[in-house]
Write a protein that holds these residues in place. Structure first.
Motif, mmCIF file in Angstrom:
data_model
loop_
_atom_site.group_PDB
_atom_site.id
_atom_site.type_symbol
_atom_site.label_atom_id
_atom_site.label_comp_id
_atom_site.label_asym_id
_atom_site.label_seq_id
_atom_site.Cartn_x
_atom_site.Cartn_y
_atom_site.Cartn_z
ATOM 1 N N SER A 211 -6.750 1.365 2.239
ATOM 2 C CA SER A 211 -5.803 0.592 1.446
ATOM 3 C C SER A 211 -5.229 -0.595 2.205
ATOM 4 C CB SER A 211 -4.668 1.500 0.960
ATOM 5 O OG SER A 211 -4.041 2.145 2.050
ATOM 6 N N ASP B 285 -10.155 -0.813 -4.698
ATOM 7 C CA ASP B 285 -9.176 0.059 -4.042
ATOM 8 C C ASP B 285 -8.952 1.369 -4.791
ATOM 9 O OD1 ASP B 285 -7.653 -0.737 -6.232
ATOM 10 O OD2 ASP B 285 -6.240 -1.932 -5.054
ATOM 11 N N ARG C 77 0.822 -1.204 0.000
ATOM 12 C CA ARG C 77 0.000 0.000 0.000
ATOM 13 C C ARG C 77 0.863 1.263 0.000
ATOM 14 N NH1 ARG C 77 -0.030 3.025 4.246
ATOM 15 N NH2 ARG C 77 -2.077 3.957 3.819
#
Length: 503
Positions: free
Chosen positions: A409, A492, A160
């Protein structure tokens, strides 16, 4: 060769779509152009704090691990990994990878990147990585990451924002200022140009380890006004336009083979409040009145055209630790809200609050502010451009209320409560609940998934009563897709150009 799109100026600039489209046609250049409402914050990927930045920069920088479209961890710059014990993970690195300036990617870059991230408390992403104690270099292509305690989220963190790999040699020799002007990563696309609040341009990295990228050029345009994004899509100025208002969907669907792609995304709208003594929202009755005054379902139906799901939690389905009893739920009682304000001492003349939002959520904020006014609040609505909003957010300069769309995330409940931990809440919400603090801190080190899930579910129940923030609804993303590309939005919100295909 296929011509996908031309490249044109940002909002308010002279439209050069036709000129650039012809230029691209003449050269056979394959250009992918995406229109976003906001710009990236900077090229220091460890000092960014919004999903939009990450969505663009994933094309320039790589993580050790990646999330595939179903959020399963797959190899990135690491080809394999194993947990040695509760505090140590070992990673085998991919060989033959080069940064865009030609420097080889090695374990030294992993050590530099992650230790900078963990040790510099001024970096916006530091709080997610400060438990990284050491990155131990075994050899050029093997490293161990050692934490200061058990970390159940190690793999989530490394896939992430913030965990992008930086070129250690380049930054150590040239300095961070030089890197910011000419950033280099290992990703499939290289930096070409950044015109702040206008566009980011990238060109393909012909030495990319995973093979030749499919696009010659990427253009991420900044177009704050939704109507302008739609117009640019319809006239061929962009291939993908984000955040399409439901009122404009019919303008797109089926027109010249264009279509609308909709997907539930991780983003939940929060109305975050100060709880510090001296603030009018320090009173729990006032915060409850805010909650009861706002009709979440009406906003979803009337403003976003049904493209949202009311919720009393930000830990939505698909995230570890979700509490189903608080999802697809909302509270609304206008008369009780009025009564609560009277009980709080506002019998005549309701509390004065400043309600801040960014232009992206202007219509939602206007309706919410009107609802608050109806029950007695005196609302000063402050609508800010994205850059000004980010500046205020990062410096914690908001007053009583601010509306924020928050993604996740990490795909884990912990990500939703990081800002409310005592140390991080200071100066923003100033939230302080000892039981919630203990649960959040404990869950971050709990390696027992069943126990950890119960801890986060209890935190959600506490927040539903304390209300340091009020959750409005989980967003559904509406994207306009041009006739020359195939695009499926991700949960996402990332734009991986290699997953977007030309027709």
């Amino acid at each position: 060769m296929l011509v996908v799109a031309g490249c044109s100026g940002g909002a308010g600039k002279e439209n050069t779509t036709n000129k650039n489209a012809k230029a691209a046609e003449g050269t056979g250049e394959k250009v992918l152009t995406v229109a976003n409402a906001t710009d990236i914050e900077s090229f220091d990927i460890q000092n960014n704090n919004n999903t939009q930045s990450e969505a663009v920069l994933v094309n320039m920088f790589d993580y050790l691990l990646k999330n595939d479209s179903s959020q399963k961890k797959v190899p990135g710059l690491a080809t394999s990994w194993e947990q040695v014990n509760d505090t140590t993970w070992r990673f085998k690195l991919r060989q033959g990878v080069k940064f865009h300036n030609g420097d080889p990617f090695t374990a030294a870059d992993v050590k530099f990147s992650l230790e900078r991230l963990a040790k510099d408390s001024k970096l916006l992403q530091n709080t997610y990585y400060k438990r990284f104690k050491e990155v131990k270099v075994i050899d050029d292509y093997n490293v161990e990451i050692i934490t200061d305690g058990p970390d159940p989220l190690m793999l989530n963190r490394l896939s992430r924002m913030g965990a992008d790999m930086l070129p250690s040699k380049y930054i150590q020799e040239k300095g961070m200022d030089a890197f910011m002007k000419e950033p280099v990563g290992t990703g499939p696309y290289k930096f070409s140009k950044w015109l702040k609040d206008n566009r980011v341009e990238m060109v393909k990295n012909t030495d990319y380890f995973a093979g030749m990228p499919k696009w010659d050029k990427l253009v991420f345009r900044v177009i704050p006004e939704a109507s302008t994004r739609v117009s640019e899509l319809l006239t061929g100025g962009v291939d993908i336009a984000s955040n399409i208002p439901t009122t404009d969907l019919k303008r797109i669907e089926g027109v010249n083979d264009m279509k609308v792609a909709q997907a539930t995304i991780q983003r939940v709208l929060h109305l975050i409040m100060k709880t510090a003594p001296g603030s009018v929202t320090a009173d729990p009755k006032v915060r409850e009145a805010v909650d009861l005054a706002i009709n979440d379902k009406e906003i979803v139906d009337s403003i976003v055209g049904g493209a949202g799901i009311p919720t009393r939690t930000s830990v939505t389905p698909g995230n570890f630790g979700a509490e189903p009893s608080l999802y697809n739920q909302y509270l609304y009682d206008k008369e009780k809200a009025k009564s609560l304000l009277k009980e709080a001492g506002y019998a005549s003349g309701g509390p004065k609050v400043t309600f801040s939002t960014q232009v992206q959520y202007k219509e939602i904020a206007e309706v919410a502010a009107a609802m608050l006014t109806e029950v007695g609040f005196q609302v000063n609505l402050e609508v800010l451009e994205a850059s000004k909003f980010s500046e205020k957010l990062n410096s914690k300069k908001f007053n009583e209320l601010f509306l924020l769309g928050v993604g996740n995330s990490l795909f884990d409940a912990s990500n939703n409560y990081n800002r409310f931990k005592l140390a991080n809440a200071k100066g923003e919400t100033d939230y302080n609940n000892p039981e919630a603090e203990e649960l959040i801190q404990s869950a971050e080190k709990n390696m027992n998934p069943a126990d950890r899930e119960k801890q986060y579910q209890r935190v959600q129940q506490i927040f539903a009563v304390d209300r340091p923030t009020i959750y409005l609804f989980q967003l559904k993303g509406n994207y306009g897709v041009g006739s020359k590309v195939e695009y499926k939005p991700r949960l996402d919100e990332m734009y991986y150009a290699e997953d977007i295909n030309p027709k």
